[in-house]
Scaffold this motif. Structure first.
Motif, PDB file in Angstrom:
ATOM      1  N   SER A  60       0.846  -1.190   0.000  1.00 43.55           N
ATOM      2  CA  SER A  60       0.000   0.000   0.000  1.00 43.55           C
ATOM      3  C   SER A  60       0.887   1.248   0.000  1.00 43.55           C
ATOM      4  O   SER A  60       2.124   1.157   0.104  1.00 43.55           O
ATOM      5  CB  SER A  60      -0.874  -0.005   1.247  1.00 43.55           C
ATOM      6  OG  SER A  60      -0.064   0.195   2.392  1.00 43.55           O
ATOM      7  N   ASN A  84      -5.778   9.310  -5.884  1.00 47.20           N
ATOM      8  CA  ASN A  84      -6.946   8.539  -5.462  1.00 47.20           C
ATOM      9  C   ASN A  84      -7.977   8.416  -6.584  1.00 47.20           C
ATOM     10  O   ASN A  84      -9.106   8.009  -6.348  1.00 47.20           O
ATOM     11  CB  ASN A  84      -7.570   9.108  -4.187  1.00 47.20           C
ATOM     12  CG  ASN A  84      -8.164  10.491  -4.374  1.00 47.20           C
ATOM     13  OD1 ASN A  84      -8.038  11.110  -5.422  1.00 47.20           O
ATOM     14  ND2 ASN A  84      -8.804  10.992  -3.333  1.00 47.20           N
ATOM     15  N   ALA A 104      -2.976   0.877  -3.099  1.00 49.41           N
ATOM     16  CA  ALA A 104      -4.035   1.125  -2.118  1.00 49.41           C
ATOM     17  C   ALA A 104      -3.679   2.338  -1.269  1.00 49.41           C
ATOM     18  O   ALA A 104      -2.546   2.480  -0.805  1.00 49.41           O
ATOM     19  CB  ALA A 104      -4.224  -0.102  -1.228  1.00 49.41           C
ATOM     20  N   ASP A 106      -4.125   4.056   2.062  1.00 46.44           N
ATOM     21  CA  ASP A 106      -4.481   3.747   3.455  1.00 46.44           C
ATOM     22  C   ASP A 106      -4.106   4.937   4.336  1.00 46.44           C
ATOM     23  O   ASP A 106      -3.113   4.935   5.041  1.00 46.44           O
ATOM     24  CB  ASP A 106      -3.834   2.447   3.914  1.00 46.44           C
ATOM     25  CG  ASP A 106      -2.364   2.326   3.541  1.00 46.44           C
ATOM     26  OD1 ASP A 106      -1.832   3.215   2.836  1.00 46.44           O
ATOM     27  OD2 ASP A 106      -1.731   1.343   3.954  1.00 46.44           O
TER      28      ASP A 106
END
Length: 162
Positions: A60, A84, A104, A106
């Protein structure tokens, strides 16, 4: 020369780039990580858009930052610029065939590392010159505008007087 440039910098950016073969090797050069860590410059990580086969699969955004910290032996970053926006479906499928996916985001884990996340649409689709195949790349205009904003607005620690 590199150490002098780091010491004089107002803004230091690391990334985007291959985590273990482009970014981290620079932090293995004697005195470089310490100079960056000790610098009063604002430090920004520009996170990759996609994982890379045989390099950063399943990592991530926070994992990328943690890997850099582990090799630098200090916590480097004030900010992280992180995409994003979703890549187009057909490109996500193309990358998935090679075992790659979008990194990802996070945010909670990034904040736990002491880094402020700057999320936005930094993704663009380009066609490679050699074969015309579409690929995802950072939109350099949007990333550079964000870096300028950070540089202007960030509060730096006071410089020591000579």
């Amino acid at each position: 020369d590199a150490i002098a440039a780091i010491e004089q910098a107002d803004l230091i950016t690391i990334g985007p780039g291959s985590l273990f073969t482009s970014l981290i090797p620079n932090l293995l050069v004697n005195a470089v990580p310490k100079a960056i860590c000790d610098s009063h410059a604002v430090k920004v990580y520009v996170c990759n858009l996609m994982t890379q086969a045989n390099e950063s699969l399943d990592l991530s955004a926070a994992d990328h930052i943690r890997a850099i910290y582990d090799h630098a032996h200090c916590e480097l970053f004030d900010y992280a610029i992180i995409n994003n926006a979703k890549a187009p479906t057909e490109l996500r499928e193309k990358y998935a065939q090679e075992g790659q996916e979008q990194i990802a985001v996070d945010v909670d884990r990034i904040h736990a590392l002491g880094v402020k996340s700057i999320l936005g649409n930094y993704l663009d689709v380009y066609r490679r010159e050699e074969d015309g195949a579409p690929v995802v790349r950072h939109n350099t205009q949007r990333v550079s505008e964000e870096l300028v904003k950070i540089g202007i607005n960030a509060k730096r620690a006071p410089q020591p007087s000579l």
